[in-house]
Each structure stands twice: as C-alpha cells, then as structure tokens.
Design a protein around this motif. Sequence first.
Motif, PDB file in Angstrom:
ATOM      1  N   ALA A   1      12.688  -4.098   6.588  1.00 57.97           N
ATOM      2  CA  ALA A   1      13.687  -3.144   5.924  1.00 57.97           C
ATOM      3  C   ALA A   1      14.657  -3.785   5.051  1.00 57.97           C
ATOM      4  O   ALA A   1      14.684  -5.014   4.712  1.00 57.97           O
ATOM      5  CB  ALA A   1      14.668  -2.258   6.927  1.00 57.97           C
ATOM      6  N   PRO A   2      15.415  -2.997   4.182  1.00 59.93           N
ATOM      7  CA  PRO A   2      16.499  -3.741   3.397  1.00 59.93           C
ATOM      8  C   PRO A   2      17.442  -4.542   3.951  1.00 59.93           C
ATOM      9  O   PRO A   2      17.615  -4.406   5.222  1.00 59.93           O
ATOM     10  CB  PRO A   2      17.082  -2.672   2.483  1.00 59.93           C
ATOM     11  CG  PRO A   2      16.199  -1.353   2.596  1.00 59.93           C
ATOM     12  CD  PRO A   2      15.533  -1.676   3.998  1.00 59.93           C
TER      13      PRO A   2
ATOM     14  N   GLU B   1      22.026  -3.103   4.048  1.00 60.15           N
ATOM     15  CA  GLU B   1      22.238  -1.839   4.156  1.00 60.15           C
ATOM     16  C   GLU B   1      23.493  -1.408   4.737  1.00 60.15           C
ATOM     17  O   GLU B   1      23.875  -0.147   4.923  1.00 60.15           O
ATOM     18  CB  GLU B   1      20.912  -1.121   4.513  1.00 60.15           C
ATOM     19  CG  GLU B   1      20.815  -0.867   6.213  1.00 60.15           C
ATOM     20  CD  GLU B   1      20.687  -2.292   6.759  1.00 60.15           C
ATOM     21  OE1 GLU B   1      20.622  -3.337   6.283  1.00 60.15           O
ATOM     22  OE2 GLU B   1      20.547  -2.332   8.086  1.00 60.15           O
ATOM     23  N   TYR B   2      24.131  -2.331   5.679  1.00 65.33           N
ATOM     24  CA  TYR B   2      25.464  -1.737   6.211  1.00 65.33           C
ATOM     25  C   TYR B   2      26.698  -2.342   5.510  1.00 65.33           C
ATOM     26  O   TYR B   2      27.329  -1.620   5.365  1.00 65.33           O
ATOM     27  CB  TYR B   2      25.313  -2.226   7.740  1.00 65.33           C
ATOM     28  CG  TYR B   2      24.490  -1.529   8.714  1.00 65.33           C
ATOM     29  CD1 TYR B   2      24.820  -0.435   9.208  1.00 65.33           C
ATOM     30  CD2 TYR B   2      23.422  -2.199   9.233  1.00 65.33           C
ATOM     31  CE1 TYR B   2      23.888   0.296  10.030  1.00 65.33           C
ATOM     32  CE2 TYR B   2      22.433  -1.387  10.151  1.00 65.33           C
ATOM     33  CZ  TYR B   2      22.920  -0.224  10.470  1.00 65.33           C
ATOM     34  OH  TYR B   2      22.093   0.533  11.473  1.00 65.33           O
TER      35      TYR B   2
ATOM     36  N   PRO C   1      27.277  -0.862   1.590  1.00 68.29           N
ATOM     37  CA  PRO C   1      27.643   0.443   1.381  1.00 68.29           C
ATOM     38  C   PRO C   1      29.184   0.309   1.918  1.00 68.29           C
ATOM     39  O   PRO C   1      30.117   1.262   1.348  1.00 68.29           O
ATOM     40  CB  PRO C   1      26.710   1.072   2.180  1.00 68.29           C
ATOM     41  CG  PRO C   1      25.604   0.510   2.101  1.00 68.29           C
ATOM     42  CD  PRO C   1      25.948  -0.995   2.173  1.00 68.29           C
TER      43      PRO C   1
ATOM     44  N   TYR D   1      24.881   2.653  -8.201  1.00 69.35           N
ATOM     45  CA  TYR D   1      24.454   1.424  -8.813  1.00 69.35           C
ATOM     46  C   TYR D   1      23.911   1.466 -10.177  1.00 69.35           C
ATOM     47  O   TYR D   1      24.357   0.756 -11.045  1.00 69.35           O
ATOM     48  CB  TYR D   1      23.307   0.903  -8.155  1.00 69.35           C
ATOM     49  CG  TYR D   1      23.533   0.088  -6.872  1.00 69.35           C
ATOM     50  CD1 TYR D   1      23.754  -1.095  -7.009  1.00 69.35           C
ATOM     51  CD2 TYR D   1      23.462   0.656  -5.616  1.00 69.35           C
ATOM     52  CE1 TYR D   1      23.821  -2.026  -6.088  1.00 69.35           C
ATOM     53  CE2 TYR D   1      23.867  -0.223  -4.508  1.00 69.35           C
ATOM     54  CZ  TYR D   1      24.063  -1.404  -4.907  1.00 69.35           C
ATOM     55  OH  TYR D   1      24.492  -2.256  -3.487  1.00 69.35           O
TER      56      TYR D   1
ATOM     57  N   THR E   1      12.505  -5.854  -2.922  1.00 67.54           N
ATOM     58  CA  THR E   1      11.965  -4.684  -2.161  1.00 67.54           C
ATOM     59  C   THR E   1      11.298  -5.535  -0.832  1.00 67.54           C
ATOM     60  O   THR E   1      10.558  -6.349  -1.518  1.00 67.54           O
ATOM     61  CB  THR E   1      11.163  -3.493  -2.283  1.00 67.54           C
ATOM     62  OG1 THR E   1      10.162  -4.159  -3.305  1.00 67.54           O
ATOM     63  CG2 THR E   1      12.003  -2.584  -3.486  1.00 67.54           C
TER      64      THR E   1
ATOM     65  N   SER F   1       9.575  -0.735   1.006  1.00 66.27           N
ATOM     66  CA  SER F   1      10.921  -0.200   1.572  1.00 66.27           C
ATOM     67  C   SER F   1      11.875   0.259   0.169  1.00 66.27           C
ATOM     68  O   SER F   1      11.440  -0.084  -0.800  1.00 66.27           O
ATOM     69  CB  SER F   1      11.741  -1.090   2.397  1.00 66.27           C
ATOM     70  OG  SER F   1      12.230  -2.138   1.494  1.00 66.27           O
ATOM     71  N   ALA F   2      13.041   0.894   0.571  1.00 71.28           N
ATOM     72  CA  ALA F   2      14.144   0.764  -0.553  1.00 71.28           C
ATOM     73  C   ALA F   2      14.374  -0.488  -1.035  1.00 71.28           C
ATOM     74  O   ALA F   2      14.524  -1.320  -0.235  1.00 71.28           O
ATOM     75  CB  ALA F   2      15.157   1.861   0.096  1.00 71.28           C
TER      76      ALA F   2
ATOM     77  N   SER G   1      16.667  -3.560  -1.740  1.00 69.73           N
ATOM     78  CA  SER G   1      17.594  -4.169  -0.849  1.00 69.73           C
ATOM     79  C   SER G   1      18.442  -4.625  -1.976  1.00 69.73           C
ATOM     80  O   SER G   1      18.240  -5.699  -3.024  1.00 69.73           O
ATOM     81  CB  SER G   1      17.146  -5.220  -0.096  1.00 69.73           C
ATOM     82  OG  SER G   1      18.072  -6.137   0.465  1.00 69.73           O
TER      83      SER G   1
ATOM     84  N   PHE H   1      18.067  -2.465  12.532  1.00 65.79           N
ATOM     85  CA  PHE H   1      18.628  -1.199  12.429  1.00 65.79           C
ATOM     86  C   PHE H   1      19.637  -0.819  13.619  1.00 65.79           C
ATOM     87  O   PHE H   1      19.925   0.525  13.682  1.00 65.79           O
ATOM     88  CB  PHE H   1      17.296  -0.176  12.826  1.00 65.79           C
ATOM     89  CG  PHE H   1      16.287  -0.069  11.693  1.00 65.79           C
ATOM     90  CD1 PHE H   1      16.638   0.420  10.329  1.00 65.79           C
ATOM     91  CD2 PHE H   1      15.053  -0.721  11.856  1.00 65.79           C
ATOM     92  CE1 PHE H   1      15.956   0.501   9.236  1.00 65.79           C
ATOM     93  CE2 PHE H   1      14.145  -0.482  10.338  1.00 65.79           C
ATOM     94  CZ  PHE H   1      14.514   0.035   9.235  1.00 65.79           C
TER      95      PHE H   1
ATOM     96  N   TRP I   1      23.093  -9.412   6.895  1.00 66.21           N
ATOM     97  CA  TRP I   1      21.599  -9.722   6.381  1.00 66.21           C
ATOM     98  C   TRP I   1      21.824 -10.169   4.795  1.00 66.21           C
ATOM     99  O   TRP I   1      22.359  -9.373   3.872  1.00 66.21           O
ATOM    100  CB  TRP I   1      20.696  -8.486   6.519  1.00 66.21           C
ATOM    101  CG  TRP I   1      20.121  -8.234   7.904  1.00 66.21           C
ATOM    102  CD1 TRP I   1      20.876  -7.803   8.958  1.00 66.21           C
ATOM    103  CD2 TRP I   1      18.925  -8.978   8.251  1.00 66.21           C
ATOM    104  NE1 TRP I   1      20.080  -7.890  10.161  1.00 66.21           N
ATOM    105  CE2 TRP I   1      18.880  -8.595   9.773  1.00 66.21           C
ATOM    106  CE3 TRP I   1      18.011  -9.396   7.667  1.00 66.21           C
ATOM    107  CZ2 TRP I   1      17.825  -8.865  10.577  1.00 66.21           C
ATOM    108  CZ3 TRP I   1      16.820  -9.887   8.689  1.00 66.21           C
ATOM    109  CH2 TRP I   1      16.886  -9.471   9.788  1.00 66.21           C
TER     110      TRP I   1
END
Length: 587
Positions: free
Chosen positions: A23-24, A27-28, A31, A39, A121, A129-130, A132, A261, A297
């Motif tokens: 995953a990216p 992501e925590y 944001p 963006y 990605t 994935s979306a 990163s 996650f 990350w």
Amino acid sequence: MFSPQISRFQLGAVLFFVITFSAPALEYSVPYVRKDLPYFGADGVAGFGAIIGQIEVRGAEGNGIDGFNGHRQTGLGPDPGSPDFGLYGFQDVKDFSGANDPSDNNFHGTFVAGVMASEYTLVSNGVESAPSLGVAPLARYYGAVFDGSGSKAGFLSLNDSMNYVLVTSHASAVNHSWGGEPDSASQLDGATFGEALLLDEYAGYAGKTGGTTHGYLDKLNVIAAGNFGAGSGLLGTPADSFNGLTVGALDNINPLATELFDPGRMPAARIAPYSSWRPVAGGRSGVDVVAPGSNIWSTLAINYAGQNDLIAGVASGTSLAAPHVTGEAALLYGAVASPIGYITDKGTIFFSPDHKLVKAVIINSADKIAGLDANGVAQSTWKPGSVVIGTDGVPNAVVPLNYAVGSGSANAQEAYDELREAGNRFWDMATLLTSGDRQLYTFGEGKFVSASLDQPELSSLTATLVWDRHLDFTVNTDLNDPSLGDVSKDLMSNLDLILQEEMTPGIWADIYLSAGDMDNVEHIFVTSLDGTHNYRLEVRGTDIAEPDLGETYALAVSYQTVPEPGAVMLLSGSAVFLALRRRRAAL
C-alpha cells in the motif's frame, strides 16, 4: 569577534523498520499535515514552482540521497527521459563530503526525502495501489551531502552544501534532519557552535552586506529538534539558531503500531517521548512547531540492506518531522510561484514571500495541542513557556511558545489560508525605524476586518511576530587554521507584540503582552475577549539594533468573531483567560 566551536554530529533518527509492498507509504502522516489541500489544481497549492533543498550528513553509515537519474524506484521524481523530467522531484544531489558519491548506502537521506517528495505507486498481486505521495512532491528539490566528522573539513563541506542548495540552486527553503547533542543548554545560544551561525548567516537579514554571503539571501532553514527527549532532553545544534524554524515530533496513537493499515499509526496530538524539548540558553524555547515523526512510512534507498526490491519502510524521529514542515513551506512558496503573480483575498498582489512571513504563517497556523512545562511535566492544554503577571495585572508571555510543542501541530491547510488572507486572517510586513517606533493594527480597519458583516465582535485571536537576527559570520576557508570563522556582527532587535483594548474612546490599555527579550519570535494566543470589543495589536520597537537599517518584521494574524455584543467564544486548548485586572492607564 569570536570563533565558534564545531559540534559533535549525531543522526536525528530512531529506526524501526518494517518492509511491505502492499500500500502507499505516507497515507497517515501527510494527510494529517495537509488536511484538505488538493495535490492538483490551478491555485498552485501543489507546490509547483517552489525550489527546496535538503542537506544530509554523511557518517560511517554512508548516508546520501537517492532521488535522481536511475533511482526512480524510490519515487522521488519523474523517470529520466520522461517529458516531466526536470519539472519536479529531485533534480540533482551533490556530495561535498569528499566521498564523491551522493548515493545513499544506508537509508536516512532517501527516507527524509520521501516525506517531502515521494511520488510512486506500489503493486500488490498485480493490482496497482493509489499513488504514494509526500507533502509536496511537485516542487523541485536539490540535495547536498556533507561530512559529519566534526572536523574543520567537515564544517567547510557544510558551507559548500549550503551554498549549493541555497545560492547555486536558488532554493527558498532547506531541510536539515541532522544535528549534534551539546553538553549543556548554555551552549545552545546560537553562537557557541558554528553550525547554528552558518544557518543564520545564510538566512540573512534585510540590509545585510557582510559575512560570507555578502547580502540578504532570504532563506528559511527547517531544522529537526533532536532525539534526546528520553535522555538529556536537550535540543541538538543547529536547532538553537535564531532565524531558522525548529521542528519537534508528534507521537502516534499506538507506539507499537507499525503495520501499514494499523490506524494506531495515526499521529496523536502529543509530543513523542524521544523528541527534544528542554529550554535552550537563557531559558528561551527552541521548538517552533511539531509534526508527525513516529512510525512514518517512507522511501528506502536502493542499496538499503543490499536489496533493490525494498521500496518502503517505517521509522521514527524528529528527522522525519522536519521534512513534513519543509514540505509545508514548499506548498506556501509554490502557492505564489505563478508567473502572473498571486492575488490574496484582501487584494494584495504578491510574488515571493519573505522567509520571515513563511515562518510566521507556519507558526501562527499550527493547531494548539498540550505540551510540557519547563520541567517536562505534561500539561492539559497548550500554554506558553512562561507567563509573568506585571504589577498592573497584565500578563506577559516572556517565553511565548511552549517548550515542547512550540505553537502546536503543523497545519498546511490553515497556513495556506493565512498566506492568502482568506476569511478572518491577515498578514503584514513593515519596518520599524527607531527604538520606540510602533505599528498599530486596529480591529475593523485595513486588513483587520471581519469577513462576516453580521459577526462584528472580536472574540479571540492568534498572532505571531517574526524578525531576523543580524549576523555577519565570515567562514574561514583555510583548512590549516582551526578557526571556523569570524563573527563581526551579532545583533538582535527587541520587538514586542501587544494586545490592547479601548477602555474609553481614544484611551487604550495593554491587556496581554508577548514581550520577551530572549528571542526573535513573539506569539499571542487569546481565546476569550470581552469588554468594549474594540481591540488592536501593537508591534512595538522597544530596541532597534541598527537604526540605519531599521527592523523589518512579518506579522501573521487569525481571529474569530461573535455575532452579539458581550458574547464569548471559548476554544479548546485555551491558553489564557483574560479575567485578570487590566491596566487602565492611557497609552
């Protein structure tokens, strides 16, 4: 004149790695800082046009920065040969350490770079994935690596690195996720160690003509506070510089959460236990803001662990908090980088923000969170470092920022809104010429006008005042001479920020002051205003260090209003309730 010392360097990172491909990466934490900023968009908030630097210290571990030509897998810019190559992401990295190899054989430099600039990605089971994304991946980045041995040659390599990213590459801001632990707080005076002097020299001051730079470079240095919170608690130099912006680290909800996650990795509104926080020389606060730093990350160097298929990992440290704020600065510089200029909501045409304004806006826009007192005791709400009550009953924040969290947690969305003066927000830059000179900002006049006509009463405000230390530091480039250089000027004006209330028509009284004399930042956070509801801010030049130059300052203000006379609005995390006896003398 005097000759500073060379500090002992230690990397500002605590390492906890878990590798994943699913995953990216950011992501925590990103944001949390960016909030709702998009963006992509025509308004420039993505950071287009901003030029940012990163300086990395090379130690025995082989730290460098992977981020250009052939290192696309780390996601720090477009592929070489791509139509977008050279438009954003890392442009170049130079090695001034003597190793003649800027690549990252460890992890630190590339990991820090990813927080600001990652753009890639990941693929899991054939599913992409979306993206990163770092805080500001669409800015342009230049890197430099210097020798952190603590030798004279190492200090000169730092000077060369600063010159490359700030002068040759024209970066507006530069990230410093490195530092050295001092023996005592008394050494953290911005002058004992040469690194802090060098950072203030390259920032400069309006009217500067001397020192190594021979002029006002107008640069913002963003500096990691240090990872000594669990030990001495001391900040690491060069976090004791005056013209830089020092960043501490936030904890996360669950310190044991490392899985990608796991929502426990969400940043928590409290300082991380490893983040340096103690007052520096003279009792002044050193931390300006805090940002996510725990279990972050980000991108791994290609040669980390000798395996080219390791893309992302997790680590903690103030090294990772600082690039979140450097990325925020990139967004602000990018927001005004349009060739057609920039128009704020107040109608100001603005092209390039002064570093003092960017610093003031970042400090002023931070979310208030609970910090620590001077003894390290946790507080229930945000409070200034030290407030004294005068004989007239007026509170004075002699240490206006909290020791541990500064003004609070970095908020790029609010910073962007303050820069464009949206709603009940404004900024100003002005020059005080002589001691005793002052500038007044009265609610209801000029920029200080409520955005809502049916909410005319001022109920609360946050205001931040920033000005520069006047330093001329000339680096001694003779390798055979142990002296780092000469300081021919080290002056700082004493400006005060004062909130006043009109007691009777034309008669104003001070009701809250930020009037310390240890620093070049003043800050007022007041959440309950009553009485006549006619208020003003005064910027007072108590002592102008160089009357021939004057003192140019930046002021950032945000405020709230209430619809009815006498109404009171209380904000969470309140610092001061003005239920104190007010001085009623005419001013």
